[in-house]
Scaffold this active site. Sequence first.
Site, PDB file in Angstrom:
ATOM      1  N   LYS A  54       0.843  -1.202   0.000  1.00  0.00           N
ATOM      2  CA  LYS A  54       0.000   0.000   0.000  1.00  0.00           C
ATOM      3  C   LYS A  54       0.877   1.250   0.000  1.00  0.00           C
ATOM      4  CE  LYS A  54      -3.781  -2.445   2.233  1.00  0.00           C
ATOM      5  NZ  LYS A  54      -4.530  -2.778   3.444  1.00  0.00           N
ATOM      6  N   GLN A  98      -4.743  -1.475   9.611  1.00  0.00           N
ATOM      7  CA  GLN A  98      -4.597  -2.801   9.009  1.00  0.00           C
ATOM      8  C   GLN A  98      -5.179  -3.855   9.958  1.00  0.00           C
ATOM      9  OE1 GLN A  98      -3.524  -3.313   5.916  1.00  0.00           O
ATOM     10  NE2 GLN A  98      -3.677  -5.524   6.021  1.00  0.00           N
ATOM     11  N   ASP A 121     -11.258   2.698   4.111  1.00  0.00           N
ATOM     12  CA  ASP A 121     -11.552   1.264   4.052  1.00  0.00           C
ATOM     13  C   ASP A 121     -13.065   1.023   3.991  1.00  0.00           C
ATOM     14  OD1 ASP A 121      -9.639  -0.709   3.862  1.00  0.00           O
ATOM     15  OD2 ASP A 121      -9.126  -0.680   5.989  1.00  0.00           O
TER      16      ASP A 121
HETATM   17  N1  GUN Z   1      -6.444  -6.882   6.027  1.00  0.00           N
HETATM   18  C1  GUN Z   1      -6.536  -7.587   4.870  1.00  0.00           C
HETATM   19  N2  GUN Z   1      -7.087  -6.816   3.901  1.00  0.00           N
HETATM   20  C2  GUN Z   1      -7.344  -5.610   4.452  1.00  0.00           C
HETATM   21  C3  GUN Z   1      -7.914  -4.393   3.963  1.00  0.00           C
HETATM   22  O1  GUN Z   1      -8.317  -4.257   2.804  1.00  0.00           O
HETATM   23  N3  GUN Z   1      -8.015  -3.386   4.855  1.00  0.00           N
HETATM   24  C4  GUN Z   1      -7.604  -3.513   6.141  1.00  0.00           C
HETATM   25  N4  GUN Z   1      -7.746  -2.460   6.942  1.00  0.00           N
HETATM   26  N5  GUN Z   1      -7.079  -4.613   6.636  1.00  0.00           N
HETATM   27  C5  GUN Z   1      -6.944  -5.657   5.795  1.00  0.00           C
END
Ligand code: GUN
Length: 283
Positions: A54, A98, A121
Amino acid sequence: MTARIINGRAIADAMQEEMQEETHQLVDKKKFPPGLAVILVGENPASQVYVRMKRKACEKIGIYAKQILLSGAIKEEELKDVIRQLNNDNKIHAILVQLPLPEHINARSVIETIDVRKDVDGLHSVNLGNLLLGIPKFIPCTPLGIMELFKREKIELKGKRAVVVGRSNMVGKPMAILMMHNHATVTICHTRTVDLPSVTREADIIIAAAGKAYMITGDMIKDQAVVIDVGTNRLEGKLVGDVDFKAVSQKASFITPVPGGVGPMTVTMLLANTIKAYKEQVK
Ligand code: GUN
């Protein structure tokens, strides 16, 4: 017949190039870039990989990425204080925590602390609620990315039978809602579904988001089905999907590979949501 393989990597790259152009124009005009804060708690190796991807994608297109690494032993209230500071930081327009979080932390309560306008998100109850109502602001990145794949591959949803395998808040539930709003007839399956193959065999479109390697086998799909694989399972050091690609691609009309299918689209939608948040906050 073998399926057309949906190249998520190529679609994501093309979209990111357009976004790079847009962020450059925004920076020219506003004199500062969109800012995304990514919070990682603890040392989950898979999460570390996702957070790095990311951050790299942000840097590539000109988004300022602030990475915040916190001890796995952090108290819930301390984590919320970090989020409150970011809510008030005008260089930060987007916040992502995350997941998963360590067990002693209530993830729902933490997500509710994020300013709704910075919740890229789309997991805050207000954003999920608005999605349910059909007036979405921020939509969770993976389902949003899959909708973009449908659009670009001209896969029609109207009148189709769609089956989602998995009922998470991040993928399964929002995916089902989005497809329903696009006039598909949607069934959600999960661990307690009785006779899963009898349900998936009825599907024109299958979204595999159960988190179980190779669980969707060739005998579980009907001829010419569209198969979207959200799985990111580690098996003997390799990244594998929820779909038995070799067998299923012999029957499907479209299929996404792992890696190189849905994953790059998830990251790209995070960038898109961050630019959207910036544009709404910086007038
Ligand atoms: N863990 C796995 N995929 C994601 C995601 O798209 N967003 C977040 N915040 N955590 C994750």
